[in-house]
Design a protein around this motif. Structure first.
Motif, PDB file in Angstrom:
ATOM      1  N   HIS A 196     -52.317 -90.639   0.264  1.00 40.63           N
ATOM      2  CA  HIS A 196     -53.664 -91.113   0.638  1.00 40.63           C
ATOM      3  C   HIS A 196     -54.336 -90.202   1.671  1.00 40.63           C
ATOM      4  N   ARG A 199     -60.280 -88.927   0.532  1.00 41.29           N
ATOM      5  CA  ARG A 199     -61.181 -90.002   0.128  1.00 41.29           C
ATOM      6  C   ARG A 199     -61.926 -89.599  -1.136  1.00 41.29           C
ATOM      7  N   ARG A 200     -62.553 -90.585  -1.769  1.00 40.90           N
ATOM      8  CA  ARG A 200     -63.322 -90.311  -2.992  1.00 40.90           C
ATOM      9  C   ARG A 200     -64.406 -89.275  -2.722  1.00 40.90           C
TER      10      ARG A 200
END
Length: 486
Positions: A196, A199-200
């Motif tokens: 993770h 981010r998008r």
């Protein structure tokens, strides 16, 4: 406004007379790359034929020297795309909005990077509502991954690749170049969404190139990347190609065999198996993609390039990407692989390509644990100098990481003479023509699989006529389930 300045009537008469004369001769009598079976109806057709080049002097443009008239036309075509001798047009990135949008203006003035208007980007509607864009010669800035909508054709001014010698640089003045405005220069750059760490939308700003949807064509262009390193986060390889299709940003499970992951074909996962929701585009499979007559990473030096030339990723829903045809692609440097078909890729073709100087495998089919990677063919391609960009630490000319049905036929590999037998990762460095991997990178070879590798040649780079005898054509793991047909 007109897309080009018209020639004078006398010169036009000479040109058409010369063309007519040429069409009465045989192809062997016209060594200028002109197809004598084609009917020339207008100036545009003549200009297209002239790209390959008549070497005659433009000063002798008369009917007695018809070839010279054709050369005069060629010189005119080259000059119409230049502001002055010695300086080609350099455009900003505003052209992106025309491609990514839905409009189709017959002629759109392009913005020069230094201000003002330059050449013209033309567009015509296709049957079914698609669009065909034709770019002039010049350099075009590209600063992100540009989404190419379904039904879109992007065509440059001229084929950059010489049929007889694909290592030969093209004539700069008649070429269309897309040049990245930036590149990855720090190895610690988050790149694949591992654990993770992204981010998008962030991946799209790093993977500068084109994202190709269904029924798209890209042809007759050059592309130059500016990455100078392969990020550590891209160690398992998750993309970064000049040409990609929609799918997951992360590569999927890759830290061991794929058995046990058949039930996790929906969703995106990093190489360690952690789920995320990062995708490029809609993240699903597409079909009918053509990449033809393109040239990569041959404009700038300094080790600058893209991570790959072509990347097909795993999809978020496990859907297949089908009928991708890559033909006559030339790539002179990539930080990772050359071409990699990853995941559920079906009925796709790589043919007549020339790729050299990679940091990893040159041509790869990485089916992994996808449902049915099948019907894929790699034929009549050239691979040269695998792994050199990372000091020969990993890479062979052809590699397979899980597949159901695959054909590798009629290809040529040129490898280094003194290969690294003590390769850090095992016999994965310049140790064979093709390595069929099993037990790693999520690879699965289902029962009944067919891996057909035959009719290929393996030769030394420093003696390209000499076949390599000190290492095998094909390697694989002991007790692999891959059924190799030679």
């Amino acid at each position: 406004m007109a897309a080009f300045t018209m020639l004078s009537k006398p010169l036009l008469k000479i040109a058409f007379a010369a063309t007519s004369s040429l069409l009465t001769t045989t192809k062997a009598q016209t060594p200028f790359g002109i197809d004598t079976n084609k009917s020339f109806n207008d100036l545009e057709d003549i200009e297209s034929a002239l790209v390959s080049g008549d070497e005659c002097s433009a000063s002798r443009a008369d009917e007695q020297y018809g070839h010279c008239a054709l050369q005069a036309l060629q010189l005119h075509t080259m000059r119409q795309h230049s502001t002055n001798a010695g300086k080609a047009h350099h455009y900003d990135a505003s052209w992106k909005d025309l491609i990514a949008g839905t409009s189709c203006h017959a002629e759109a003035l392009l913005n020069l990077k230094g201000g003002g208007n330059g050449g013209v980007l033309t567009c015509r509607r296709l049957h079914g509502g698609g669009r065909h864009f034709k770019f002039p010669s010049g350099e075009f800035d590209i600063d992100e991954q540009v989404v190419v909508p379904a039904g879109t054709v992007i065509e440059g001014n001229a084929n950059p690749n010489d049929h007889h010698d694909k290592t030969r640089k093209p004539n700069y003045w008649i070429q269309t170049y897309f040049v990245a405005t930036k590149g990855v220069t720090k190895p610690n750059t988050p790149y694949c969404g591992t654990n993770h760490n992204m981010r998008r939308g962030e991946a799209q700003r790093l993977r500068i190139g084109f994202l190709l949807n269904s029924n798209t064509i890209v042809k007759n262009i050059n592309f130059q990347g500016k990455d100078t390193t392969r990020p550590w986060d891209n160690g398992n390889l998750c993309g970064g190609a000049a040409f990609e299709t929609p799918g997951c940003v992360s590569p999927g499970w890759g830290d061991g065999p794929g058995h046990g992951w058949e039930g996790k074909r929906k969703g995106c996962y990093d190489h360690s198996g952690k789920w995320n929701d990062l995708t490029t585009g809609h993240g699903k499979g597409v079909e009918n993609v053509v990449i033809d007559n393109v040239r990569l990473n041959d404009l700038l030096d300094g080790g600058r390039g893209t991570q790959l030339a072509v990347w097909i990723p795993m999809t978020k829903d496990g859907s297949a990407t089908k009928y991708v045809n890559v033909t006559n692609l030339v790539s002179m440097l990539t930080r990772g692989d050359g071409i990699n078909f990853h995941g559920n890729v079906q009925n796709s073709l790589v043919e007549g390509c020339h790729i050299e100087n990679t940091g990893d495998d040159i041509y790869a089919l990485w089916g992994g644990y996808a449902a049915n990677p099948s019907g894929n063919v790699f034929r009549y391609n050239v691979a040269k100098n695998p792994g050199v960009v990372r000091n020969y630490g990993y890479g062979v000319c052809f590699a397979v990481y899980g597949a159901n049905d695959l054909t590798i036929h009629g290809n040529k590999c040129y490898d280094k003479r003194h290969w690294n037998r003590g390769c850090k990762y095992g016999l994965f460095c310049n140790s064979c023509f093709a390595y069929v991997h099993d037990g790693s990178f999520g690879a699965i070879y289902p029962d009944g699989n067919k891996i057909k590798i035959y009719g290929n040649e393996y030769m030394y780079m420093d003696a390209p006529w000499e076949h390599i005898k000190d290492r095998p054509m094909i390697r694989t793991q002991h007790r692999s389930n891959a059924r190799i047909q030679r």
